[in-house]
Design a protein around this motif. Structure first.
Motif, PDB file in Angstrom:
ATOM      1  N   HIS A  55      -4.678  -0.890   0.181  1.00  0.00           N
ATOM      2  CA  HIS A  55      -4.116   0.124  -0.716  1.00  0.00           C
ATOM      3  C   HIS A  55      -5.040   1.347  -0.787  1.00  0.00           C
ATOM      4  N   PRO A 104       0.813  -1.222   0.000  1.00  0.00           N
ATOM      5  CA  PRO A 104       0.000   0.000   0.000  1.00  0.00           C
ATOM      6  C   PRO A 104       0.840   1.263   0.000  1.00  0.00           C
ATOM      7  N   TYR A 135       2.435   1.628  -3.553  1.00  0.00           N
ATOM      8  CA  TYR A 135       1.426   2.022  -4.537  1.00  0.00           C
ATOM      9  C   TYR A 135       1.026   3.482  -4.337  1.00  0.00           C
ATOM     10  N   GLY A 141      -7.622   1.769  -7.603  1.00  0.00           N
ATOM     11  CA  GLY A 141      -6.797   0.610  -7.900  1.00  0.00           C
ATOM     12  C   GLY A 141      -7.527  -0.398  -8.771  1.00  0.00           C
ATOM     13  N   ILE A 171      -4.871  -4.663  -6.353  1.00  0.00           N
ATOM     14  CA  ILE A 171      -4.871  -3.497  -5.462  1.00  0.00           C
ATOM     15  C   ILE A 171      -6.096  -3.615  -4.567  1.00  0.00           C
TER      16      ILE A 171
END
Length: 295
Positions: free
Chosen positions: A279, A251, A254, A271, A275
């Motif tokens: 995240h 997370p 990203y 996402g 994801i």
């Protein structure tokens, strides 16, 4: 103000289910265990998502004819709408529900997009089936301009806003997987009435490159990346078991990519495959730093 979309549904359901993936994976779960879909939607809402996307990505007429049963079309779409509405109601939050207009045959492969008449017919059916139960439409993972245009026209006919998300070459975020220029594709759908343009289901680095080509069309833009090592390796009719998840895309990692998109002017972020809710929760925390007191 940053609008936060949800994360990937198919891979999230794969992690929660004990069954093997099928060619109709996310749609198959609607029949086998619809409560999992409601729970996943709810977790994304609780993580901070402002928009959830209906779980009908694999339920197109052509995919059902190839991988399942065409008579499942209406029941699967109704189940997808029911799951999204149930999650929204139970959450107590006024999130928006986006109807999904997916690739008609397969993800990532422009060469299997049907002819224009078939695209028009099937997107009109998809939009009509969802229209009464959604707040907007997202045509997502579009590999080819003419497919995206057909989806945009079908959605616009029902009076809803339509956002279009293209999938781009992971090595060249400025081009669709068809080879067409992203900037040209974005302009084409905006001309048809799309109210936002995005890139989805591509490597995060490709999205960072793509932001410059999404800007300048006088509509909001953004993206939601996947966490696969090489998504384009998925063949039509194949299952996600052939794809490997990228290591290290935590997370926090990203969110650092998303931060670059926001810095480039993106206001719509979320996402895609791999994801998950953690995240999205991290992005929700991140976006608070981009809000002004007036927001």
């Amino acid at each position: 103000m940053i609008t936060l979309l949800d994360g990937g549904m198919g891979q999230e359901l794969r992690k929660r289910s004990q069954k093997r993936a099928s060619a109709l994976w996310s749609a198959q779960v609607m029949m086998d265990d619809p409560a999992l879909v409601t729970a996943a939607h709810r977790d994304y809402i609780d993580a901070g998502a402002d928009i959830i996307i209906t779980n009908n990505y694999a339920a197109t007429p052509l995919r059902l004819a190839r991988d399942g049963d065409p008579t499942w079309f209406e029941p699967l779409h109704q189940a997808a709408l029911d799951a999204a509405h149930r999650a929204r109601r139970d959450s107590g939050r006024a999130v928006r529900i986006a109807g999904c207009l997916p690739p008609l045959v397969a993800s990532y492969h422009a060469d299997v997009v049907p002819d224009d008449a078939t695209c028009r017919r099937d997107y009109e059916r998809l939009a009509a089936t969802q229209a009464q139960g959604v707040d907007l439409f997202i045509a997502e993972t579009m590999t080819l301009t003419r497919e995206a245009v057909a989806a945009t026209r079908a959605a616009r006919a029902h009076g809803h806003a339509v956002w279009v998300a293209f999938t781009v070459d992971d090595a060249d975020g400025g081009r669709l997987r068809s080879g067409e220029r992203l900037a040209d594709a974005a302009q084409a759908v905006v001309a048809e009435g799309a109210e936002a343009v995005l890139v989805n289901c591509s490597a995060p680095e490709a999205l960072t490159r793509a932001m410059a080509d999404l800007a300048g069309h006088d509509v909001p833009f953004g993206g939601y990346a996947n966490g696969f090592e090489a998504a384009a390796e998925l063949r039509p009719g194949g299952t996600v078991e052939s794809l490997a998840a990228r290591e290290g895309l935590t997370p926090e990692a990203y969110a650092r990519h998303v931060q670059q998109w926001i810095a480039a002017g993106a206001t719509l972020v979320g996402g895609c495959c791999e994801i998950g809710p953690a995240h999205i929760q991290r992005i929700d925390a991140l976006r608070r730093g981009f809000r002004t007191p007036d927001d």
